[in-house]
Design an enzyme around this catalytic site. Structure first.
Site, short mmCIF file in Angstrom:
data_model
loop_
_atom_site.label_atom_id
_atom_site.label_comp_id
_atom_site.label_asym_id
_atom_site.label_seq_id
_atom_site.Cartn_x
_atom_site.Cartn_y
_atom_site.Cartn_z
N GLY A 39 54.77 19.05 2.35
CA GLY A 39 53.55 19.04 3.16
C GLY A 39 53.76 19.72 4.50
N PHE A 70 43.49 18.71 -13.20
CA PHE A 70 43.97 19.87 -13.92
C PHE A 70 44.48 20.91 -12.93
CE2 PHE A 70 41.49 17.06 -16.29
CZ PHE A 70 41.96 17.12 -17.59
N ASN A 71 44.13 22.14 -13.03
CA ASN A 71 44.61 23.14 -12.10
C ASN A 71 43.72 23.15 -10.86
OD1 ASN A 71 46.27 23.76 -14.31
ND2 ASN A 71 46.40 25.89 -13.69
N ALA A 130 51.31 11.25 -3.09
CA ALA A 130 52.70 11.69 -2.89
C ALA A 130 53.44 11.71 -4.21
CB ALA A 130 53.40 10.77 -1.90
N TYR A 188 57.50 15.29 -15.75
CA TYR A 188 56.40 15.12 -14.80
C TYR A 188 55.24 14.38 -15.45
CZ TYR A 188 52.24 16.24 -12.09
OH TYR A 188 51.07 16.14 -11.40
N LYS A 209 53.79 10.50 -14.57
CA LYS A 209 52.41 10.19 -14.18
C LYS A 209 51.82 9.12 -15.10
CE LYS A 209 51.56 12.65 -10.53
NZ LYS A 209 51.17 12.01 -9.26
N SER A 268 47.40 13.12 -13.70
CA SER A 268 47.47 14.53 -14.10
C SER A 268 47.05 14.72 -15.55
CB SER A 268 48.90 15.03 -13.92
OG SER A 268 49.07 16.31 -14.49
N SER A 305 58.29 16.94 2.82
CA SER A 305 59.19 17.74 1.99
C SER A 305 58.47 18.96 1.42
CB SER A 305 59.75 16.89 0.85
OG SER A 305 58.72 16.33 0.07
N ARG A 361 56.87 29.20 -19.47
CA ARG A 361 57.55 28.20 -18.67
C ARG A 361 57.73 26.93 -19.49
NH1 ARG A 361 54.34 27.52 -13.07
NH2 ARG A 361 52.79 26.79 -14.59
#
Length: 327
Positions: free
Chosen positions: A43, A176-177, A81, A148, A152, A124, A41, A286
């Site tokens: 990947g 993290f990022n 995933a 989200y 997690k 995360s 979806s 955001r």
């Protein structure tokens, strides 16, 4: 004997798969041969090496997962995933929970049925929300601010409770990022992550955009740990090897730098590395984005071969190289 990498056709997952292959070549440990399960979806099938089996299925499909575990003699799982967009999860909470919570529960159910008792979970930094400390540790209180992040944290709880119930060996890696590229043919195609957004803007003649410049940080932009994807992948394999060897691990680890950079500082580094001078536009915040998250990676350095092996300039340069090869 293999390790199933869910989401192994994605940006991070593909790097983890290659790190597994590198470990097999370096050590001869056949227990570390990877198999990928991915619904594609987000990947890319061409991210998966030709000699690695690809099962096209979702973790939400328990029957497909069970079949893959049996067919490929899986002994452990690295679970990457999931739906990974914190901001969008605010608008799509039910979808986020279905993919991340229901998917994890069904994966664990299939693992229990197949007698697979080891898992490394991709968690995360979003579980921390906006912490009230400069540098978070594994002992920092969790307070997620998006569906989200909540999903997690629930995933970590599922592993914990399954460990109590069945003896499941597990660890969760909070990171993290994730940026950069460990190979020019692997790139971050996320429509929401900072690096691909900035690099795509530059290659199409647009001005990169900062989402919010009024945060309570030194320059008003969000501060994050930026970690290179190849460094991250090495620690996933180290965790898998520890579980395969029966060595005890902590329940969670932060893969962080102990330092951080602001989005504005990243923009400056991008301009320096690419040679393209620009002044970023500033837009609104955001939803779900905390002002600052920077973490200590000391525990992971002790147990999981974690190290920041790339400078910010190298992170940008590797991402820029991979991005240009795909445009």
């Amino acid at each position: 004997m293999t390790w199933l990498v869910t989401g192994g056709a994605g940006y991070i997952g593909a790097h983890v798969v290659r790190a597994f292959q590198d470990a097999v070549r370096a050590t001869g440990d056949e227990r570390l041969r990877p198999v990928v399960l991915d619904d594609l979806s987000s990947g890319h099938a061409d991210f998966v090496p030709e000699d690695v089996p690809l099962v096209r299925a979702s973790v939400v499909d328990a029957d497909a997962v069970a079949h893959a575990l049996a067919e490929h003699a899986v002994t452990g799982v690295v679970h990457l995933a999931g739906y990974k967009y914190a901001g969008v999860s605010v608008q799509r909470p039910l979808h986020t929970y279905e993919q991340n919570v229901t998917g994890t529960a069904r994966l664990l159910e299939a693992m229990a049925g197949a007698g697979v008792d080891r898992i490394v979970f991709s968690s995360s930094a979003a579980v921390y929300g906006t912490p009230d400390v400069d540098v978070v540790t594994e002992a920092t209180a969790t307070a997620p601010e998006s569906p989200y992040g909540e999903s997690k944290l629930i995933g970590e709880w599922l592993l914990r409770d399954q460990g109590v119930a069945t003896g499941l060996a597990h660890t969760s890696l909070r990171y993290f990022n994730v940026v950069g590229s460990g190979s020019p043919d692997l790139y971050d195609s996320s429509p929401h992550n900072l690096f691909p957004l900035v690099l795509d803007a530059l290659t199409t003649g647009r001005t990169p955009r900062i989402n919010g410049a009024d945060y309570p940080t030194p320059d008003g932009t969000c501060v994050r740990d930026y970690v290179h994807v190849a460094d991250l992948a090495v620690s996933h394999v180290a965790a898998a090897r520890a579980l395969a060897d029966g060595r005890p691990l902590e329940r969670v680890y932060n893969l962080g730098s102990g330092d951080g950079m602001s989005v504005a500082q990243i923009m400056t580094t991008v301009a320096q590395v690419t040679g393209i001078d620009f002044t970023p536009e500033v837009g609104p915040r955001r939803p779900g984005d905390p002002a600052r998250i920077v973490a200590s990676g000391e525990a992971a350095a002790r147990d999981l071969d974690w190290a920041m092996r790339h400078t910010p300039e190298q992170m940008v340069a590797s991402a820029w190289d991979a991005h240009r090869r795909t445009t």
